[in-house]
Structures are given as structure tokens and as C-alpha cells.
Enzyme design. Structure first.
Site, PDB file in Angstrom:
ATOM      1  N   ILE A 168       0.833  -1.209   0.000  1.00 41.32           N
ATOM      2  CA  ILE A 168       0.000   0.000   0.000  1.00 41.32           C
ATOM      3  C   ILE A 168       0.866   1.257   0.000  1.00 41.32           C
ATOM      4  O   ILE A 168       0.448   2.300  -0.520  1.00 41.32           O
ATOM      5  CB  ILE A 168      -1.011  -0.010   1.171  1.00 41.32           C
ATOM      6  CG1 ILE A 168      -2.139   0.994   0.911  1.00 41.32           C
ATOM      7  CG2 ILE A 168      -0.336   0.262   2.505  1.00 41.32           C
ATOM      8  CD1 ILE A 168      -3.005   0.679  -0.269  1.00 41.32           C
ATOM      9  N   ALA A 169       2.078   1.166   0.548  1.00 34.78           N
ATOM     10  CA  ALA A 169       2.979   2.331   0.508  1.00 34.78           C
ATOM     11  C   ALA A 169       3.264   2.705  -0.949  1.00 34.78           C
ATOM     12  O   ALA A 169       3.267   3.886  -1.319  1.00 34.78           O
ATOM     13  CB  ALA A 169       4.274   2.036   1.254  1.00 34.78           C
ATOM     14  N   SER A 218      12.641   2.781   5.675  1.00 37.35           N
ATOM     15  CA  SER A 218      12.360   1.350   5.713  1.00 37.35           C
ATOM     16  C   SER A 218      13.196   0.758   6.842  1.00 37.35           C
ATOM     17  O   SER A 218      14.127   1.404   7.339  1.00 37.35           O
ATOM     18  CB  SER A 218      12.770   0.731   4.376  1.00 37.35           C
ATOM     19  OG  SER A 218      12.799  -0.669   4.467  1.00 37.35           O
ATOM     20  N   ARG A 219      12.890  -0.481   7.235  1.00 36.86           N
ATOM     21  CA  ARG A 219      13.759  -1.135   8.216  1.00 36.86           C
ATOM     22  C   ARG A 219      15.083  -1.507   7.554  1.00 36.86           C
ATOM     23  O   ARG A 219      16.027  -1.865   8.223  1.00 36.86           O
ATOM     24  CB  ARG A 219      13.075  -2.383   8.775  1.00 36.86           C
ATOM     25  CG  ARG A 219      11.832  -2.093   9.609  1.00 36.86           C
ATOM     26  CD  ARG A 219      11.019  -3.345   9.773  1.00 36.86           C
ATOM     27  NE  ARG A 219      10.739  -3.919   8.461  1.00 36.86           N
ATOM     28  CZ  ARG A 219      10.377  -5.163   8.244  1.00 36.86           C
ATOM     29  NH1 ARG A 219      10.250  -5.989   9.252  1.00 36.86           N
ATOM     30  NH2 ARG A 219      10.136  -5.596   7.018  1.00 36.86           N
ATOM     31  N   HIS A 265       1.907  -0.128  13.918  1.00 38.43           N
ATOM     32  CA  HIS A 265       1.357   1.235  13.760  1.00 38.43           C
ATOM     33  C   HIS A 265       1.626   2.095  14.986  1.00 38.43           C
ATOM     34  O   HIS A 265       2.020   3.252  14.874  1.00 38.43           O
ATOM     35  CB  HIS A 265      -0.160   1.177  13.512  1.00 38.43           C
ATOM     36  CG  HIS A 265      -0.519   0.748  12.125  1.00 38.43           C
ATOM     37  ND1 HIS A 265      -1.814   0.723  11.661  1.00 38.43           N
ATOM     38  CD2 HIS A 265       0.234   0.318  11.080  1.00 38.43           C
ATOM     39  CE1 HIS A 265      -1.837   0.308  10.402  1.00 38.43           C
ATOM     40  NE2 HIS A 265      -0.595   0.041  10.033  1.00 38.43           N
ATOM     41  N   LYS A 315      -5.103   2.170   8.050  1.00 40.93           N
ATOM     42  CA  LYS A 315      -6.122   1.427   8.784  1.00 40.93           C
ATOM     43  C   LYS A 315      -5.660  -0.010   8.952  1.00 40.93           C
ATOM     44  O   LYS A 315      -4.879  -0.455   8.103  1.00 40.93           O
ATOM     45  CB  LYS A 315      -7.485   1.483   8.098  1.00 40.93           C
ATOM     46  CG  LYS A 315      -7.509   1.268   6.582  1.00 40.93           C
ATOM     47  CD  LYS A 315      -6.960   0.018   5.972  1.00 40.93           C
ATOM     48  CE  LYS A 315      -7.524  -1.303   6.381  1.00 40.93           C
ATOM     49  NZ  LYS A 315      -6.862  -2.451   5.665  1.00 40.93           N
ATOM     50  N   ARG A 330      -2.357 -13.856   8.366  1.00 38.50           N
ATOM     51  CA  ARG A 330      -2.540 -15.053   9.203  1.00 38.50           C
ATOM     52  C   ARG A 330      -1.669 -15.013  10.457  1.00 38.50           C
ATOM     53  O   ARG A 330      -1.746 -15.914  11.292  1.00 38.50           O
ATOM     54  CB  ARG A 330      -2.156 -16.307   8.387  1.00 38.50           C
ATOM     55  CG  ARG A 330      -3.045 -16.618   7.197  1.00 38.50           C
ATOM     56  CD  ARG A 330      -4.281 -17.416   7.591  1.00 38.50           C
ATOM     57  NE  ARG A 330      -3.973 -18.693   8.195  1.00 38.50           N
ATOM     58  CZ  ARG A 330      -3.823 -19.830   7.529  1.00 38.50           C
ATOM     59  NH1 ARG A 330      -3.939 -19.846   6.232  1.00 38.50           N
ATOM     60  NH2 ARG A 330      -3.572 -20.957   8.167  1.00 38.50           N
ATOM     61  N   ASP A 334      -8.111  -6.203   9.237  1.00 37.20           N
ATOM     62  CA  ASP A 334      -7.712  -5.775   7.896  1.00 37.20           C
ATOM     63  C   ASP A 334      -8.912  -5.387   7.038  1.00 37.20           C
ATOM     64  O   ASP A 334      -8.883  -4.375   6.344  1.00 37.20           O
ATOM     65  CB  ASP A 334      -6.917  -6.887   7.198  1.00 37.20           C
ATOM     66  CG  ASP A 334      -5.981  -6.292   6.161  1.00 37.20           C
ATOM     67  OD1 ASP A 334      -4.925  -5.790   6.545  1.00 37.20           O
ATOM     68  OD2 ASP A 334      -6.337  -6.287   4.964  1.00 37.20           O
TER      69      ASP A 334
HETATM   70  N1  NAP Z   1      -5.838   1.723   2.499  1.00 33.21           N
HETATM   71  C1  NAP Z   1      -5.856   0.564   1.869  1.00 33.21           C
HETATM   72  O1  NAP Z   1      -6.524   0.375   0.877  1.00 33.21           O
HETATM   73  C2  NAP Z   1      -4.949  -0.527   2.354  1.00 33.21           C
HETATM   74  C3  NAP Z   1      -4.669  -1.585   1.495  1.00 33.21           C
HETATM   75  C4  NAP Z   1      -3.780  -2.548   1.919  1.00 33.21           C
HETATM   76  C5  NAP Z   1      -3.244  -2.473   3.192  1.00 33.21           C
HETATM   77  N2  NAP Z   1      -3.563  -1.436   4.027  1.00 33.21           N
HETATM   78  C6  NAP Z   1      -2.977  -1.349   5.374  1.00 33.21           C
HETATM   79  O2  NAP Z   1      -1.626  -0.932   5.227  1.00 33.21           O
HETATM   80  C7  NAP Z   1      -0.782  -1.649   6.120  1.00 33.21           C
HETATM   81  C8  NAP Z   1       0.302  -2.351   5.307  1.00 33.21           C
HETATM   82  O3  NAP Z   1      -0.304  -3.259   4.415  1.00 33.21           O
HETATM   83  P1  NAP Z   1       0.472  -3.790   3.102  1.00 33.21           P
HETATM   84  O4  NAP Z   1      -0.531  -4.591   2.357  1.00 33.21           O
HETATM   85  O5  NAP Z   1       1.172  -2.693   2.422  1.00 33.21           O
HETATM   86  O6  NAP Z   1       1.532  -4.778   3.782  1.00 33.21           O
HETATM   87  P2  NAP Z   1       2.916  -5.266   3.175  1.00 33.21           P
HETATM   88  O7  NAP Z   1       2.843  -5.273   1.689  1.00 33.21           O
HETATM   89  O8  NAP Z   1       3.252  -6.503   3.896  1.00 33.21           O
HETATM   90  O9  NAP Z   1       3.931  -4.088   3.561  1.00 33.21           O
HETATM   91  C9  NAP Z   1       4.144  -3.689   4.873  1.00 33.21           C
HETATM   92  C10 NAP Z   1       5.537  -3.073   4.964  1.00 33.21           C
HETATM   93  O10 NAP Z   1       5.778  -2.778   6.336  1.00 33.21           O
HETATM   94  C11 NAP Z   1       7.109  -3.146   6.672  1.00 33.21           C
HETATM   95  N3  NAP Z   1       7.060  -4.275   7.613  1.00 33.21           N
HETATM   96  C12 NAP Z   1       6.852  -5.572   7.361  1.00 33.21           C
HETATM   97  N4  NAP Z   1       6.841  -6.304   8.475  1.00 33.21           N
HETATM   98  C13 NAP Z   1       7.049  -5.440   9.472  1.00 33.21           C
HETATM   99  C14 NAP Z   1       7.139  -5.587  10.868  1.00 33.21           C
HETATM  100  N5  NAP Z   1       7.024  -6.785  11.464  1.00 33.21           N
HETATM  101  N6  NAP Z   1       7.359  -4.492  11.603  1.00 33.21           N
HETATM  102  C15 NAP Z   1       7.458  -3.303  11.018  1.00 33.21           C
HETATM  103  N7  NAP Z   1       7.376  -3.098   9.671  1.00 33.21           N
HETATM  104  C16 NAP Z   1       7.169  -4.162   8.926  1.00 33.21           C
HETATM  105  C17 NAP Z   1       7.797  -3.560   5.418  1.00 33.21           C
HETATM  106  O11 NAP Z   1       8.434  -2.405   4.881  1.00 33.21           O
HETATM  107  P3  NAP Z   1      10.004  -2.222   5.104  1.00 33.21           P
HETATM  108  O12 NAP Z   1      10.636  -3.495   4.707  1.00 33.21           O
HETATM  109  O13 NAP Z   1      10.301  -1.077   4.230  1.00 33.21           O
HETATM  110  O14 NAP Z   1      10.247  -1.900   6.557  1.00 33.21           O
HETATM  111  C18 NAP Z   1       6.675  -3.993   4.534  1.00 33.21           C
HETATM  112  O15 NAP Z   1       6.975  -3.865   3.187  1.00 33.21           O
HETATM  113  C19 NAP Z   1      -1.690  -2.582   6.920  1.00 33.21           C
HETATM  114  O16 NAP Z   1      -1.985  -2.005   8.170  1.00 33.21           O
HETATM  115  C20 NAP Z   1      -2.940  -2.696   6.065  1.00 33.21           C
HETATM  116  O17 NAP Z   1      -4.131  -2.888   6.815  1.00 33.21           O
HETATM  117  C21 NAP Z   1      -4.389  -0.469   3.612  1.00 33.21           C
END
Ligand code: NAP
Length: 335
Positions: free
Chosen positions: A19-20, A40-41, A83, A101, A171, A182
Site C-alpha cells: 500500500i505504501a 524502511s527497516r 502502527h 487502517k 494469518r 484488515d
Molecule cells: N488503504 C488501503 O486500501 C490498504 C490496502 C492494503 C493495506 N492497508 C494497510 O496498510 C498496512 C500495510 O499493508 P500492506 O498490504 O502494504 O503490507 P505489506 O505489503 O506486507 O507491507 C508492509 C511493509 O511494512 C514493513 N514491515 C513488514 N513487516 C514489518 C514488521 N514486522 N514491523 C514493522 N514493519 C514491517 C515492510 O516495509 P520495510 O521493509 O520497508 O520496513 C513492509 O513492506 C496494513 O496495516 C494494512 O491494513 C491499507
């Protein structure tokens, strides 16, 4: 706290996942937004993300981004369990924050963040983009203005069929996994947009071996007799629709109720009226509306958005807590 924002709002991105990238792609299209830093980490991930989007500064840790005074607002897009820590770090360093969210794992963490924002005078908003969607806002206005009379029931669902492996964040209890936080946050936020915080909550769920909810059904009730019947799932693709029934009519919102292409208003005794998304507002799933709202609020010197008020976010978190307590989902570290 960050000073007044200029014509172009300077964004920092915290985390480099799915989502980033989606949000940053929408931001770089906005003429009055500038993405100036990413953290990023891992430095490698930060650099790769910076290169992909033409971002000048890349940090291999969150604290450096939080300390960057040339950032007006940080968008936090880690998995839910991080978060609280990531947003807290930014708020304590004086940055404004847009936080994905679900806002946090639970209401206690949410209250801590809201308290930090108020203490430091920072702007804080949940990235509940549904509340910024123009057609959802139109729907809420119609309901508020009595187009269907008094709201009696809300039905809404959001389920994905994806076969998520146990290692996936959805999961993983340590990452706040499960359907409710989620996906269920959308039906809950939709019901509360129209009815406010419920008086009572009942729920049932199917749990995974890891102890997260694979699917959850919740029934929310209000003092005035209104009910909301909500469903979310990570083991079945649902119609992702919503139906609002009132004393004098109903509104049907087909697939994608949180980013609708259209909805149909049925007023008793009148022909149905269809309200369509304005194609000029861009793709339905664009996250730009929430970005525009953040930038409008920052320029106006506001510390929260009237479209996504913090009290509303706290009320949603309390409902999510109540649902989890009914179905027995607890995350590591929770009592
Ligand atoms: N608004 C929307 O439509 C929407 C859609 C999808 C998700 N979301 C929300 O956005 C958030 C991220 O979702 P995503 O789908 O982007 O997930 P994701 O693809 O898994 O990405 C999350 C990122 O957070 C970092 N990360 C991963 N594990 C971590 C940990 N244990 N501790 C800290 N940082 C960690 C990593 O970035 P680095 O490696 O750079 O640290 C990873 O790339 C969730 O809370 C989700 O509910 C919102």
C-alpha cells in the site's frame, strides 16, 4: 511540532510494502504534493523505493525520518502491529501523521496515539480513505438529510478469497492478522459513519490454527433499535456490497461499497435514483482524496480532519475490540 506547510506539502513515507507503493504512486501525481523522504527497516529497500518514485532522501531506520524537519507529514504503512510504535515515534518527534487502517491493534493503543498527537499539537488521521471518497460522502449526506428516513439496518461485507499461507501477515497473530482488523474495519467504519458507536456488539468467528479470525460475523445494535449485520473473511470472496434500510426507503451499494462506482437510492413511492462516481474525480480506488484532505487540513492549521475525526476512529477501535473479545482473538502482549 512541524511548522506551517507551504504550497507544496512535503511527504515522508514510512515502510515500503504494497500500500505504501500504491499511495506514493497516487501522491506523485498530485501537483501540490512532494514526496521528499522514505524510511524502511532496511536501507536497501528504502533506496530501491526512493529510486522507483524519484524520492530524494532514503533512510534505513524510522527515527531518521521522524527527525527530518523538512517533512510536513509522514504516511505510516507498516503492518498493523507496528502502527503504534511507528506513528508514536513520528508524533513524539513533532511530525504530522497519516496512519493506515486499522489505526492500531486495539483501542488502548489508539488512545495513546491520540493523546500523543494532542500533547505535541500534531495532526493525526486514520487513512480511512472510504470517508474521503466523494460518492461515500454523498451517500452519508443523503442519509443524514433523511433521504430514507430513520436508519433501521445496515448490512455490509468485505471478504477476499485469497489462500493466504500461514506466514502471510493476514494469518500472523504477531502482525495483527485476521479478517476483522484488515477487512472488517471497512464494514464497521461504514456502519458507524451512518449510525455512530453501537450500544452493543455480538459476534461469531471461524478461527485459524494460529488463532486469528478467518471469517467473522458481527451484529451491532443501537439504543434506537437500529442494527448492523456485518461480515468479513479472508477465506471467501464476498460481494463487498452494502445495503442501508430506512423507515422510508433504502440505498443499495453494489460491489466495492467503500469505493463505489454507483449506488441506488430507493425512496418509498418514487422511481429509484442512481448516483454515479464522477469520472473526472479519477479512478474509483484512488487514494488521492485522503491525501488531498490531509493537505487541506494541514494548510488550514487543523490537527484532525472533520472527515475522519479521531473520536470516530477511537469508536471504531472500541467496536473492533468488542468483536474480538466476543470471538476470542487476542494478539501477543494483550491481556
Ligand atoms: N488503504 C488501503 O486500501 C490498504 C490496502 C492494503 C493495506 N492497508 C494497510 O496498510 C498496512 C500495510 O499493508 P500492506 O498490504 O502494504 O503490507 P505489506 O505489503 O506486507 O507491507 C508492509 C511493509 O511494512 C514493513 N514491515 C513488514 N513487516 C514489518 C514488521 N514486522 N514491523 C514493522 N514493519 C514491517 C515492510 O516495509 P520495510 O521493509 O520497508 O520496513 C513492509 O513492506 C496494513 O496495516 C494494512 O491494513 C491499507
Amino acid at each position: 511540532m512541524s511548522g506551517p506547510v507551504g504550497e507544496r506539502v512535503r511527504w515522508g513515507i514510512l515502510a515500503t510494502g504494497g500500500i505504501a507503493a500504491t499511495f506514493t504512486a497516487d501522491l506523485v501525481d498530485l501537483p501540490d504534493a512532494e514526496v521528499v523522504a522514505v524510511a524502511s527497516r532496511s536501507m536497501d529497500s528504502a533506496k530501491a523505493f526512493a529510486e522507483r518514485f524519484g524520492i530524494p532522501r532514503a533512510y534505513g531506520d524510522w527515527a531518521s525520518l521522524a527527525a527530518d524537519e523538512d517533512v510536513d507529514v509522514v504516511y505510516v504503512a507498516t503492518p498493523h502491529a507496528a502502527h503504534r510504535a511507528a506513528a508514536g515515534l513520528c508524533l513524539e518527534a513533532g511530525r504530522n501523521v497519516l496512519l493506515e487502517k486499522p489505526f492500531t491493534l486495539n483501542a488502548r493503543e489508539a488512545e495513546e496515539l491520540v493523546a500523543l498527537a494532542r500533547q505535541h499539537g500534531g495532526f493525526l488521521m486514520e487513512a480511512m480513505w472510504m470517508y474521503c471518497n466523494p460518492l461515500v460522502r454523498r451517500l452519508a449526506d443523503l442519509v443524514r438529510d433523511g433521504a430514507i428516513g430513520e436508519v433501521r439496518t445496515v448490512q455490509a461485507d468485505f471478504g477476499l478469497a485469497g489462500s493466504f499461507p500461514p506466514s502471510h501477515r493476514l494469518r500472523d497473530p504477531a502482525q495483527g492478522g485476521g479478517a476483522l482488523l484488515d477487512l472488517g474495519v471497512y464494514p464497521v467504519s461504514f456502519a458507524q459513519l451512518l449510525l455512530g458507536e453501537p450500544a452493543d456488539v455480538t459476534a461469531r468467528a471461524t478461527l485459524s490454527e494460529e488463532g486469528v479470525d478467518l471469517q467473522t460475523g458481527a451484529l451491532l445494535s443501537w439504543e434506537n433499535g437500529a442494527l448492523a449485520q456485518l461480515h468479513c473473511s479472508i477465506v471467501g470472496g464476498t460481494s463487498t456490497s452494502a445495503y442501508i434500510t430506512g423507515s422510508h426507503g433504502r440505498i443499495d451499494v453494489p460491489y466495492g461499497f467503500f469505493f463505489p462506482e454507483h449506488f441506488v437510492l430507493h425512496r418509498d413511492g418514487r422511481e429509484p435514483e442512481t448516483f454515479k462516481a464522477d469520472p473526472a474525480a479519477g479512478p474509483r480506488n484512488s487514494l488521492k482524496h485522503e491525501a488531498l484532505e490531509v493537505m487541506r487540513a494541514l494548510r488550514a492549521g487543523e490537527t484532525e480532519s472533520p472527515l475522519v475525526p479521531l473520536d470516530g476512529t477511537l469508536a471504531v477501535m472500541r467496536t473492533l475490540d468488542a468483536i474480538r473479545s466476543r470471538v476470542g482473538v487476542r494478539y501477543p502482549g494483550e491481556e
